[in-house]
Scaffold this active site. Structure first.
Site, PDB file in Angstrom:
ATOM      1  N   CYS A 103      16.384  45.118   0.144  1.00  0.00           N
ATOM      2  CA  CYS A 103      15.784  43.830  -0.207  1.00  0.00           C
ATOM      3  C   CYS A 103      14.280  43.748   0.059  1.00  0.00           C
ATOM      4  O   CYS A 103      13.607  42.846  -0.454  1.00  0.00           O
ATOM      5  CB  CYS A 103      16.492  42.707   0.543  1.00  0.00           C
ATOM      6  SG  CYS A 103      18.235  42.552   0.121  1.00  0.00           S
ATOM      7  N   HIS A 246      12.459  36.215   1.247  1.00  0.00           N
ATOM      8  CA  HIS A 246      13.601  36.777   0.542  1.00  0.00           C
ATOM      9  C   HIS A 246      14.677  35.705   0.473  1.00  0.00           C
ATOM     10  O   HIS A 246      14.989  35.062   1.473  1.00  0.00           O
ATOM     11  CB  HIS A 246      14.112  38.008   1.291  1.00  0.00           C
ATOM     12  CG  HIS A 246      15.446  38.496   0.832  1.00  0.00           C
ATOM     13  ND1 HIS A 246      15.733  38.713  -0.495  1.00  0.00           N
ATOM     14  CD2 HIS A 246      16.571  38.806   1.522  1.00  0.00           C
ATOM     15  CE1 HIS A 246      16.974  39.138  -0.607  1.00  0.00           C
ATOM     16  NE2 HIS A 246      17.505  39.200   0.613  1.00  0.00           N
ATOM     17  N   ASN A 276      20.823  35.465  -4.619  1.00  0.00           N
ATOM     18  CA  ASN A 276      20.121  36.591  -3.994  1.00  0.00           C
ATOM     19  C   ASN A 276      19.960  37.701  -5.030  1.00  0.00           C
ATOM     20  O   ASN A 276      20.943  38.313  -5.448  1.00  0.00           O
ATOM     21  CB  ASN A 276      20.941  37.065  -2.795  1.00  0.00           C
ATOM     22  CG  ASN A 276      20.288  38.201  -2.030  1.00  0.00           C
ATOM     23  OD1 ASN A 276      19.443  38.921  -2.546  1.00  0.00           O
ATOM     24  ND2 ASN A 276      20.694  38.380  -0.783  1.00  0.00           N
TER      25      ASN A 276
END
Length: 319
Positions: A103, A246, A276
């Site tokens: 990520c 994030h 996400n």
């Protein structure tokens, strides 16, 4: 850049036999974009074209292409050369390779590209993140986890800053491998042999996440990490104009706000709408904030995130 198809949580409730509103209640995500006809290279190339257009940079001017995807298009070769070819960058005109920090791949690739430009090794870099996060999800065993994810892509063009323009003020990453198994897809690499261990390969082919373990590590270490990023930049919390995190989950964003004390109105939060998007999450949030007029010349940005491994990443940028 997101796929055309939008999947609402209530649609998934009907498909999976849950009561109306169940998945949105347990995940916080109400919608996500999911690839139907597009593939990962389509998303990456489309995002790259948009970034090049905004930067007024032609394909022939790019001499570095960095793929910053959480999951690659295939195990071998890297994803970046294929995107380079799709963009029409001639053979031998650029270096193209991948940077994978799950990520945090976009932040890691930004730091690498900036370093190469500062060292005179590159002039114009293209960094792209494209992830199809809707695949290999644990819908049967962990529907609350599976409901978090969506597909998307974003890209950025980097060149040397002219005098008086913005710059990266600090960049920091720290890793806590004690929680390595908390977030993983075990199959696909060399860990399990597809021919000799087909059952183990299949059993580890889907994503799994231990939310409690991730929470433990984050709760214990993340606030201090943020303090250290700010110290490296010479900033205080009051100096930050906008936090671009994030988009791990709506719950994770709420926890981050509580832990760090960041004003809620200064935090870009798109998790409920997009889910996400793994590595594409931070640059997508950054692009939306830019288009919404929340970023202008002189804005002080703090990019923050966590990744599997487990790592924390932060970057302070003055636009």
């Amino acid at each position: 850049m997101v796929p055309a198809r939008v999947v609402l949580s209530e649609e998934l409730d009907r498909q999976l036999g849950f009561s109306a509103g169940h998945l949105q209640r347990i995940s916080g995500v109400c919608s996500r974009h999911v690839c139907e006809t597009e593939d990962q290279i389509d998303l990456a190339a489309a995002a790259a074209h948009l970034a090049m257009e905004k930067a007024e940079v032609a394909a022939g001017s790019i001499d570095l292409v960095l793929g910053a995807c959480g999951i690659p298009y295939q195990t071998l070769p890297a994803t970046a050369p294929l995107v380079m070819r799709r963009l029409g960058i001639p053979d031998g005109a650029a270096a193209a390779f991948d940077v994978n920090a799950t990520c945090l791949s976009f932040l890691s690739a930004l730091e690498l590209a900036a370093g190469r430009i500062a060292a005179g090794q590159s002039r114009t870099a293209l960094v792209f993140s494209a992830d199809i996060a809707s695949r290999a999800l644990p819908w049967k065993s962990q529907p609350d986890v599976a409901a978090l994810f969506g597909d998307g892509a974003a890209a950025a063009v980097l060149t040397a800053a002219s005098e008086g323009t913005g710059a990266i003020r600090a960049s920091l990453m720290r890793t806590y491998p004690s929680a390595y198994e908390a977030c993983e897809i075990g199959a696909g690499g060399t860990r399990f042999d597809f021919e000799r261990e087909p059952a183990e390969f299949a059993a580890h082919a889907a994503f799994r996440m231990d939310g409690r373990e991730l929470f433990r590590v984050t709760h214990r270490h993340f606030p201090r990490f943020v303090d250290d990023v700010l110290a490296a930049a010479g900033w205080t919390p009051a100096d930050i104009d906008l936090v671009v995190p994030h988009q791990a989950s709506p719950l994770a964003l709420e926890h981050m706000i509580e832990q760090t004390g960041m004003p809620r109105e200064r935090v870009v939060n798109i998790a409920a709408r997009f889910g996400n998007q793994i590595a594409a999450s931070i640059p997508t949030a950054l692009d939306i904030a830019w288009r919404d007029g929340r970023i202008t010349r002189g804005t002080r940005l703090l990019l923050l995130g966590t990744s599997a491994g487990v790592s924390f990443g932060g970057m302070a940028i003055e636009v």
